[in-house]
Motif scaffolding. Structure first.
Motif, mmCIF file in Angstrom:
data_model
loop_
_atom_site.group_PDB
_atom_site.id
_atom_site.type_symbol
_atom_site.label_atom_id
_atom_site.label_comp_id
_atom_site.label_asym_id
_atom_site.label_seq_id
_atom_site.Cartn_x
_atom_site.Cartn_y
_atom_site.Cartn_z
ATOM 1 N N GLU A 4 11.375 -16.855 -38.281
ATOM 2 C CA GLU A 4 10.425 -17.273 -39.304
ATOM 3 C C GLU A 4 9.254 -17.985 -38.636
ATOM 4 O O GLU A 4 9.339 -19.133 -38.231
ATOM 5 N N THR A 42 10.063 -14.372 -46.148
ATOM 6 C CA THR A 42 11.041 -14.537 -45.049
ATOM 7 C C THR A 42 10.345 -14.645 -43.705
ATOM 8 O O THR A 42 10.924 -15.172 -42.751
ATOM 9 N N LEU A 189 14.979 -14.483 -52.289
ATOM 10 C CA LEU A 189 14.721 -15.215 -51.049
ATOM 11 C C LEU A 189 15.902 -16.131 -50.707
ATOM 12 O O LEU A 189 16.364 -16.185 -49.565
ATOM 13 N N ARG A 193 18.364 -15.895 -47.469
ATOM 14 C CA ARG A 193 18.503 -17.024 -46.544
ATOM 15 C C ARG A 193 19.934 -17.530 -46.455
ATOM 16 O O ARG A 193 20.316 -18.143 -45.460
#
Lengths: 277, 577
Positions: A4, A42, A189, A193
């Motif tokens: 990231e 992301t 999201l 994650r």
């Protein structure tokens, strides 16, 4: 592996040029939008992402992204996605599909994907009908729903995917509604994650074969209580709610299944010694 | 002592019988290893009762100074620890008046399937011996008797027993050596011809067909596997699982065969060379997704260790009856490759070659091994080191705008972008597609992609590996797989110089190579096809896809009984006369 980084990519960079085959008004359009929005968040580049699907209306989704994708056979998106992730842990792998693909023909893989807990995100666009074959009942269709294949309804109790996912070991369970793309993007999201197998059930109405489901917009509501890490509690809530509770319903802490790739300490020739009489 | 050539013709076959837990398999395997260390070739096959554990068991060991493809026609030396349920081995236990039968249970009557052939019968009191030497085990005494009778060096047998018992400590090793000593003592009184001298310490391998297949695939580059357990293929998976880990790879146990085939499709899409191993019922479950791999051009190896069918059939016995499903079992026009090894060591070569074919052509390859290779243990010449240069064609720097994953190239093979490669993003699809991979139901696209997928498989240069050809006689036998061994042995007997007969054993079952076969058949006036399938699947395939002369003869029968050299030799003598 986290890559990231500050990256100027936007949702548009994750969309392909291809025009979807979906009917006007199909819930899957906004799910696609939510997914590309989440992917941009992301920070992973499109070539580091693979979107895997089976067969059905919603399973056409990979081609509408600009990621690597696999449009496989009916019901087998999850093992294909697991094989890819296990052999390429560096990739971000998403499986997507519908209720028939995931819960009927792919039912056994659904159970074992939850149990195996590979680090995947599974997005199910549940419209409670087989749309691509033009209107047959699926495992989540209400029992009384009349159709040519099941005149007068199936009379069968609908399948409850979220409880089954919890019982089978899924590590993250959420529900969303296609008519709420901002919230859906956020949940996708979160699911990406969260390590391990994440399931997001997105209520995504089929305006063609179940036009009555347009009223889902009025029925959905955010879950009244906060997310839980208690699997039994989550299961009880999901079993007793009205089916329109949205949000993160369970967040577990099972370690994902990813056998380590040891640096090769042996080549095939090293095994020859075993074959001496 | 017999003449060497006479010995090689017959070889020497030892059977060890006993009820569950008697340890005949351990004894027989040590015997085979001892013979291997002494420079002999050998083959060990096992037969069990239907019980999951326990129950009667028979081990057959055939030893020779020439490569051993099959069990000998008859048992030369039978050691029975007891006679419990021996009847169930009727049809497998070939006793004659020349057989030396040693009974470990004095006073017990051998059953009619043994006694009826009036063999020489000797009794050895295992119980009394193991009682007199506390700690010794009857199967090790039996091993000593048999190894002694064969003239194998006692020291070699002791070494093997000690290696096996090291973990159990000094006492166990001492008891093992004592048991072997007792056995060798008993063997001194036996009237049995020892094995003729071997060619010494030539390095040989002891390996099963399943191990060889797993090892060959690893040599071919396979590093990712997914599979579901099934008899008789499981040993491939159990051999691979820990070794793939050591070699930087992985084997995943899937929830079913539908999952295992799709997991390896995912792994191959990600860039790995992959395999799964199964048997007939599993192959049937996988066939839809093998079609996907054809359409999406995914390289993979499926090893089918064939067993008696249809359905659950006879899981522990061999048959060549999955040819049709392997060649013709996919839906649509789905060009793919089907290969078959023709011996235990050839399982290694064919698995390695099959991986190379899959990767080179980006196509699924089904390798048809079978139970008789898979679960038999052979002492074989160390297979040659081989390397195939061609690997998967990969698109390393595609330009996003014009990358065509399914470009209709001249060879039909188009470079594959591996996920992670910038600009190579494409959708692998089971839907018919354009050259870029976009779904299409158009006539032109369908024709172009069908042509591409057929061309790459048909135009590939398979070289000399498509078949094994032996002898140059005017009468040809065309066969495949595990029938090759018995045919070869039969030919050596009735035509030792290869003047009357010619053997053509196909390693490449599909795509058909009619021109190559026609060339191999040049000068042949007669042809006989031999196979282990009731419905003569191989014969049907040859007739449909090759230019087979109208008057080709056929000898086809089902399993589970393995072909014997004398059975085929008699057939061929009859055919030639």
């Amino acid at each position: 592996m986290s890559t990231e980084t500050a990256c100027p990519l936007t949702a548009r960079d994750y969309k392909s040029e291809l025009k979807p085959v979906w009917c006007p008004g199909c819930g899957d359009f906004s799910v696609l939008m939510a997914i590309t929005k989440a992917l941009a968040e992301t920070g992973r580049r499109p070539e580091e992402i693979a979107v895997i699907s089976g067969i059905g209306c919603s399973s056409r989704l990979p081609a509408y992204t600009n990621c690597y994708g696999f449009h496989g056979v009916h019901g087998r998106a999850l093992p294909l996605a697991a094989g890819l992730k296990l052999s390429r842990p560096d990739l971000l792998v998403i499986a997507a599909g519908g209720d028939g693909d995931g819960y009927s023909i792919g039912g056994n893989h659904f159970l074992h994907a939850c149990r195996r807990n590979v680090d995947l995100t599974y997005i199910v666009m549940d419209n409670q009908v087989y749309g691509m074959t033009k209107g047959q009942p699926s495992p989540t269709t209400p029992p009384e729903w009349d159709s040519a294949l099941a005149p007068g309804g199936t009379g069968l109790r609908p399948f409850h995917p979220l409880v089954i996912a919890l019982a089978a070991g899924a590590n993250f369970v959420a529900r969303s509604f296609s008519g709420d793309p901002a919230n859906t993007a956020q949940l996708v999201l979160e699911a990406i994650r969260h390590p391990g197998f994440s399931l997001i059930e997105i209520l995504s109405p089929c305006v063609t074969f179940r036009p009555e489901d347009r009223n889902w917009a009025k029925r959905v509501h955010p879950a009244a209580v906060d997310e839980t890490q208690d699997r039994a509690r989550a299961a009880r809530r999901v079993l007793t709610d009205d089916g329109f509770n949205t949000g993160i319903l369970f967040r577990g802490d099972r370690p994902p299944y990813q056998p380590p790739y040891n640096p090769a300490e042996a080549g095939p020739v090293d095994f020859e010694v075993e074959f001496r009489p | 002592m017999k003449e060497i050539s006479e010995f090689q013709r017959k070889a020497c076959t030892i059977a060890m019988l006993g009820s569950g837990g008697a340890g005949v398999m351990t004894a027989a395997e040590i015997l085979l290893r001892a013979a291997g260390r002494a420079g002999y070739y050998g083959l060990m096959t096992k037969s069990f009762g239907p019980q999951i554990r326990g129950g009667e068991a028979a081990a057959f060991v055939t030893l020779s100074t020439a490569p051993v493809d099959i069990q000998g026609d008859q048992v030369d030396l039978l050691f029975a620890m007891d006679w419990q349920n021996t009847e169930r081995f009727a049809g497998e236990l070939h006793i004659s008046s020349d057989t030396l039968v040693i009974s470990g249970l004095p006073g017990a009557e051998p059953p009619a399937i043994v006694a009826g052939h009036q063999p020489t019968l000797v009794e050895v009191n295992l119980k009394a011996m193991t009682r007199s030497h506390k700690g010794t085990r009857p199967n090790m005494v039996a091993l000593g008797v048999v190894a002694g009778a064969l003239g194998l060096a006692q020291e070699t047998v002791n070494d093997l027993v000690n290696e096996r018992l090291t973990a159990k400590g000094e006492d166990a090793m001492a008891h093992g050596t004592a048991a072997i000593e007792l056995g060798y003592g008993e063997a001194e009184d036996l009237d049995f011809d020892p094995l003729p001298a071997s060619d010494g310490d030539t390095p040989r391998w002891i390996i099963s067909g399943n191990q060889a297949a797993g090892y060959g695939a690893m040599r071919g580059g396979v590093r990712f596997a997914a599979a579901y357990p099934i008899t008789p293929a499981t040993e491939i998976l159990e051999w691979l699982a820990p070794r793939l880990q050591k070699a930087g790879g992985l084997l995943v146990q899937a929830e079913d065969e539908l999952a295992s085939i799709n997991m390896i499709i995912g792994g191959a899409f990600g860039g790995a060379a992959v395999l799964t191993a199964t048997s007939g019922p599993g192959l049937a479950l996988m066939s839809e997704s093998i079609g996907l791999a054809v359409a999406a051009e995914i390289p993979l190896l499926v090893i089918d260790v064939m067993r008696g069918g249809p359905s659950t059939g006879i899981p522990t016995k061999s048959e060549q009856s999955d040819l049709n499903i392997a060649v013709y079992g996919l839906h649509g026009d789905a060009p793919h490759v089907v290969t078959a090894p023709n011996s235990i060591p050839d399982c290694l070569f064919t698995a390695q070659w099959s991986t190379h074919l899959a990767e080179s052509m980006q196509v699924p390859v089904i390798m048809l091994s079978d139970q008789s290779f898979g679960q038999a243990l052979g002492i074989v010449d160390r297979p040659a080191e081989l390397a195939f240069a061609t690997r998967r064609q990969v698109a390393t720097t595609p330009a996003a705008a014009d990358y065509q994953r399914y470009a209709a190239t001249l060879s039909g093979v188009s470079p594959m972008a591996i996920p992670g490669t910038p600009g190579g993003q494409y959708i692998a699809d089971g839907l018919e597609h354009t050259e870029t991979g976009t779904p299409s139901s158009g006539v032109a696209d369908h024709n172009k992609q069908l042509e591409k997928r057929l061309t790459k498989v048909v135009d590939f240069d398979y070289g000399n590996h498509w078949a094994e050809i032996e002898g140059s006689g005017p009468a040809a036998i065309i066969t495949w797989g595990s029938t090759t061994g018995p045919v070869r042995q039969a030919m050596q007997r009735i035509d030792p110089h290869g003047e009357r007969l010619r053997l053509i054993s196909l390693r490449l079952i599909s795509p058909a190579q009619p021109d190559r076969l026609a060339k191999a058949l040049a000068g042949c006036g007669r042809i006989m096809v031999i196979e282990q399938s009731q419905m003569a699947q191989f014969f049907g395939h040859l007739k449909a896809q090759f230019d087979l002369p109208i008057h080709a003869d056929l000898y086809a029968r089902p399993g589970p009984q393995p072909f014997r050299a004398d059975e085929i030799a008699a057939k061929l003598e009859d055919w030639l006369s």
